[in-house]
Each structure stands twice: as C-alpha cells, then as structure tokens.
Design a protein around this motif. Sequence first.
Motif, PDB file in Angstrom:
ATOM      1  N   VAL A 243      -6.443  16.839 -14.883  1.00  9.44           N
ATOM      2  CA  VAL A 243      -6.655  15.735 -13.957  1.00  9.44           C
ATOM      3  C   VAL A 243      -5.345  14.983 -13.724  1.00  9.44           C
ATOM      4  N   ALA A 244      -4.594  14.738 -14.805  1.00  4.76           N
ATOM      5  CA  ALA A 244      -3.326  14.020 -14.677  1.00  4.76           C
ATOM      6  C   ALA A 244      -2.357  14.774 -13.775  1.00  4.76           C
ATOM      7  N   GLU A 245      -2.314  16.087 -13.910  1.00  3.53           N
ATOM      8  CA  GLU A 245      -1.425  16.893 -13.061  1.00  3.53           C
ATOM      9  C   GLU A 245      -1.873  16.841 -11.604  1.00  3.53           C
ATOM     10  N   TYR A 246      -3.169  16.878 -11.396  1.00 14.17           N
ATOM     11  CA  TYR A 246      -3.682  16.819 -10.028  1.00 14.17           C
ATOM     12  C   TYR A 246      -3.382  15.473  -9.377  1.00 14.17           C
ATOM     13  N   VAL A 247      -3.542  14.388 -10.141  1.00 19.10           N
ATOM     14  CA  VAL A 247      -3.229  13.058  -9.623  1.00 19.10           C
ATOM     15  C   VAL A 247      -1.753  12.978  -9.243  1.00 19.10           C
ATOM     16  N   GLN A 248      -0.890  13.558 -10.064  1.00 18.76           N
ATOM     17  CA  GLN A 248       0.538  13.553  -9.755  1.00 18.76           C
ATOM     18  C   GLN A 248       0.825  14.305  -8.458  1.00 18.76           C
ATOM     19  N   THR A 249       0.115  15.408  -8.231  1.00 16.76           N
ATOM     20  CA  THR A 249       0.282  16.160  -6.984  1.00 16.76           C
ATOM     21  C   THR A 249      -0.118  15.317  -5.783  1.00 16.76           C
ATOM     22  N   LEU A 250      -1.231  14.594  -5.909  1.00 16.46           N
ATOM     23  CA  LEU A 250      -1.674  13.719  -4.826  1.00 16.46           C
ATOM     24  C   LEU A 250      -0.675  12.596  -4.586  1.00 16.46           C
ATOM     25  N   GLU A 251      -0.115  12.059  -5.667  1.00 13.09           N
ATOM     26  CA  GLU A 251       0.877  10.986  -5.533  1.00 13.09           C
ATOM     27  C   GLU A 251       2.098  11.453  -4.753  1.00 13.09           C
ATOM     28  N   GLU A 252       2.592  12.647  -5.088  1.00 12.81           N
ATOM     29  CA  GLU A 252       3.771  13.165  -4.411  1.00 12.81           C
ATOM     30  C   GLU A 252       3.493  13.395  -2.930  1.00 12.81           C
ATOM     31  N   ALA A 253       2.313  13.950  -2.623  1.00 16.40           N
ATOM     32  CA  ALA A 253       1.961  14.192  -1.228  1.00 16.40           C
ATOM     33  C   ALA A 253       1.814  12.875  -0.469  1.00 16.40           C
ATOM     34  N   ARG A 254       1.194  11.900  -1.107  1.00 25.69           N
ATOM     35  CA  ARG A 254       0.994  10.606  -0.462  1.00 25.69           C
ATOM     36  C   ARG A 254       2.322   9.892  -0.223  1.00 25.69           C
ATOM     37  N   ASP A 255       3.207   9.911  -1.216  1.00 26.07           N
ATOM     38  CA  ASP A 255       4.487   9.227  -1.079  1.00 26.07           C
ATOM     39  C   ASP A 255       5.327   9.849   0.029  1.00 26.07           C
ATOM     40  N   THR A 256       5.278  11.171   0.140  1.00 26.81           N
ATOM     41  CA  THR A 256       6.019  11.847   1.201  1.00 26.81           C
ATOM     42  C   THR A 256       5.471  11.473   2.572  1.00 26.81           C
ATOM     43  N   ALA A 257       4.138  11.439   2.678  1.00 23.35           N
ATOM     44  CA  ALA A 257       3.505  11.128   3.963  1.00 23.35           C
ATOM     45  C   ALA A 257       3.720   9.667   4.355  1.00 23.35           C
ATOM     46  N   ASP A 258       3.865   8.785   3.363  1.00 21.84           N
ATOM     47  CA  ASP A 258       3.960   7.353   3.651  1.00 21.84           C
ATOM     48  C   ASP A 258       5.382   6.887   3.940  1.00 21.84           C
ATOM     49  N   LEU A 259       6.370   7.754   3.782  1.00 27.65           N
ATOM     50  CA  LEU A 259       7.746   7.320   3.991  1.00 27.65           C
ATOM     51  C   LEU A 259       7.960   6.685   5.364  1.00 27.65           C
ATOM     52  N   PRO A 260       7.431   7.264   6.451  1.00 26.29           N
ATOM     53  CA  PRO A 260       7.642   6.612   7.757  1.00 26.29           C
ATOM     54  C   PRO A 260       6.958   5.265   7.888  1.00 26.29           C
ATOM     55  N   GLU A 261       5.983   4.973   7.008  1.00 26.69           N
ATOM     56  CA  GLU A 261       5.246   3.721   7.118  1.00 26.69           C
ATOM     57  C   GLU A 261       6.034   2.530   6.610  1.00 26.69           C
ATOM     58  N   ALA A 262       7.141   2.789   5.918  1.00 25.67           N
ATOM     59  CA  ALA A 262       7.957   1.679   5.405  1.00 25.67           C
ATOM     60  C   ALA A 262       8.791   1.109   6.550  1.00 25.67           C
ATOM     61  N   SER A 263       8.110   0.657   7.577  1.00 31.12           N
ATOM     62  CA  SER A 263       8.761   0.171   8.784  1.00 31.12           C
ATOM     63  C   SER A 263       8.815  -1.348   8.777  1.00 31.12           C
ATOM     64  N   GLY A 264       9.595  -1.894   9.722  1.00 28.22           N
ATOM     65  CA  GLY A 264       9.665  -3.340   9.841  1.00 28.22           C
ATOM     66  C   GLY A 264       8.327  -3.942  10.171  1.00 28.22           C
ATOM     67  N   GLU A 265       7.510  -3.229  10.980  1.00 28.54           N
ATOM     68  CA  GLU A 265       6.199  -3.750  11.356  1.00 28.54           C
ATOM     69  C   GLU A 265       5.279  -3.855  10.140  1.00 28.54           C
ATOM     70  N   ALA A 266       5.291  -2.831   9.270  1.00 33.39           N
ATOM     71  CA  ALA A 266       4.442  -2.863   8.091  1.00 33.39           C
ATOM     72  C   ALA A 266       4.870  -3.977   7.144  1.00 33.39           C
ATOM     73  N   ILE A 267       6.178  -4.136   6.986  1.00 30.25           N
ATOM     74  CA  ILE A 267       6.679  -5.197   6.111  1.00 30.25           C
ATOM     75  C   ILE A 267       6.302  -6.560   6.672  1.00 30.25           C
ATOM     76  N   ALA A 268       6.369  -6.703   8.001  1.00 33.17           N
ATOM     77  CA  ALA A 268       6.024  -7.969   8.633  1.00 33.17           C
ATOM     78  C   ALA A 268       4.558  -8.318   8.400  1.00 33.17           C
ATOM     79  N   ARG A 269       3.665  -7.317   8.472  1.00 31.83           N
ATOM     80  CA  ARG A 269       2.241  -7.567   8.230  1.00 31.83           C
ATOM     81  C   ARG A 269       2.010  -8.081   6.817  1.00 31.83           C
ATOM     82  N   GLU A 270       2.690  -7.470   5.839  1.00 35.24           N
ATOM     83  CA  GLU A 270       2.532  -7.905   4.456  1.00 35.24           C
ATOM     84  C   GLU A 270       3.046  -9.333   4.277  1.00 35.24           C
TER      85      GLU A 270
END
Length: 336
Positions: A243-270
């Motif tokens: 389970v721990a290995e699978y969670v790590q795989t999901l984390e890596e996939a999620r972090d890669t997919a979320d890289l474009p989301e670190a935009s000025g607009e997202a930061i402004a919303r937060e």
Amino acid sequence: MIELEGVPELVDPVMIAAFEGWNDAGDSASSAVAHLEREWKGEVFAALDAEDYYDFQVNRPTVFLEAGVRRITWPTTRLSVVRVGGEKPRDLVLVRGIEPSMRWRSFCNEILGFAHELGVEMVVILGALLGDTPHTRPVPVSGVTSDPDLARTMDLEETRYEGPTGIVGVLQEACTHAGVPAVSLWAAVPHYVSQPPNPKATLALLNRLEDLIDLRIPLGELAEDARAWQLGVDQLAAEDSEVAEYVQTLEEARDTADLPEASGEAIAREFERYLRRRDGGPGPGPGPGSVAGGHATDGGESTSYLRDTGSGRTRPPRPPREDPEDPGDGVESSDD
C-alpha cells in the motif's frame, strides 16, 4: 402547487444539495451539507413524501424510542433554510437526503418547484467520487456545469461526460432545461480508503463552495478532523509495504500533473481565502483539500479505513484506471 408557510422572504438565495448513495463517496458531500445545517442551525421547512421516491427494502426506515414511545423515521429528502448575515447577507436553501429509488424526473421537478417558489438564483450540487488520488495530497475538487455561459463567467468546466449517471447529474440537467443556473462540485476520494467519513474531502468541498458563492463558511472542528483522518491513514498505510508503495506512485503522478497548477492565479485564490479568514475571525483557514491545523486522535476507530473487517487483512490497492471518469464496478462516477 407548493405552498410555503412560515418561510421568510429570502435574500439572494442559493440552493445547495447533496444526496447519500452512488454520488457520495465517503459520505463527503452529504456531510458537507450536514455541516452547513449544523453550523448555521438550519430549520427544516419541508420534506418530500418518502412513499413517492424510495424503495423501503433498499433504504429501510428506522425505529427509535422517544419518551418511551416507538416512532419510525422514514428515508426521505428534507429542505432547510439558513440565514447568513454579515456584510453580504445571503440565504441558503439546503437539500439533504438519499438518492431516490424511483421517479427521478418527478423528484427533480419537485425540488425545482421549491427553488422557483423561493426565488433561488443558483443551484449547487455536491458530489464525491472514487479516484486514483493519494490521501496525502490536497483533495481535487472540480466544478462543472452544462451551461457554457456559466462555465465561462465562473471559471468552471463545461461537462463532457458520457456514461451512467446518478441523481446529481439528472438534477443538474433538469435545472439547465428549466433555465436555472446549476453547478456541480465533485471531490475525488482515494479509492483505497473509501469508507466514511472523509472529513478531508468534506473540507475541500466546503472550501470550493466558499469560493463559488463568495461566502465565508465556519469550519468548526473540521480542519482538525481532517488532519486526524490523514494521520490515521498514514499510520495504516505504513503498516503495509504494498500500500505504501502504491501511495508513493500516486503521489509522484499527482505531483507531476499538478506542476502547471502552481500558477499566479492559483496562488492568488489561496491568498484571497487567507485574507477572508483573517478578517472574519480566528486566523487563516485551510486551502482546498488542506488539513492545516488540528491534532492526531486516538486511532481506535481508524482501522476501518484500509482493513477488510471481514478477514482482518489489508485490502490490496486497485490498479490505476486510465479514465478517471470511468467508475469501474460499483464505484461512484463523476457524471458531471
């Protein structure tokens, strides 16, 4: 004809609905509406006739004792109203119930009848689905609509989903055909930890709702509950290397997919959310899916998160699906 007696004239009312069942993974959506009712002391003013919409062999009534007298609670859908004051007063019509077993079109027409009589300006339907998302990351919440104009003005996705749908999808389409602006907010719940409750997903839905209707929502102890939930799942996942290995795989996939989301607009919303919470009371609130604050609790009840209670063993994770909207067998689907 729906007659509403004792319900005051509402100010800029928004209807917020959630239904237990197929579109409510981890009870996340129905818990969000229940939280609003509890925090703002919603007053129930109407209930749909259970005989019209529910199969009592599927959703059974319950018996309870009140002052020594046996009474029955029937499964149904109830409507309540909360009055929210402040600089921008706005009233909410809360709809909470169970996905009906039959007569869905009549069910939606009855809900829309209440919306019309109360002058509801927009309907927001909350849902939750099972997805390939790690419990250690912010909960993804998508906002979708069938109205292209609404999608453009409110920065929402225009739904392109095709496939089986639940009452969330049917009600949204009924609103669209009736000319009532409607939005669905969907939280993705990790499929390997799907048992309710999921306070982290509930918190994420409320944060997204806050942004959508521009209304500060009191969170109570929800942030603490979300952090305790995540810590409990962390501990259980650490006990099983697969389970721990699978969670790590999901984390890596999620972090890669979320890289474009670190935009000025997202930061402004937060940052805007931080300012709203700082100005409105006790410090900043968490961002979407965040579990900032809180403390770990006794893990006595957390063993149900990953364990198969029948066999006592940890259930293996499901393999990732290529299509996140394909519910697979017996799981919730984002049909909007």
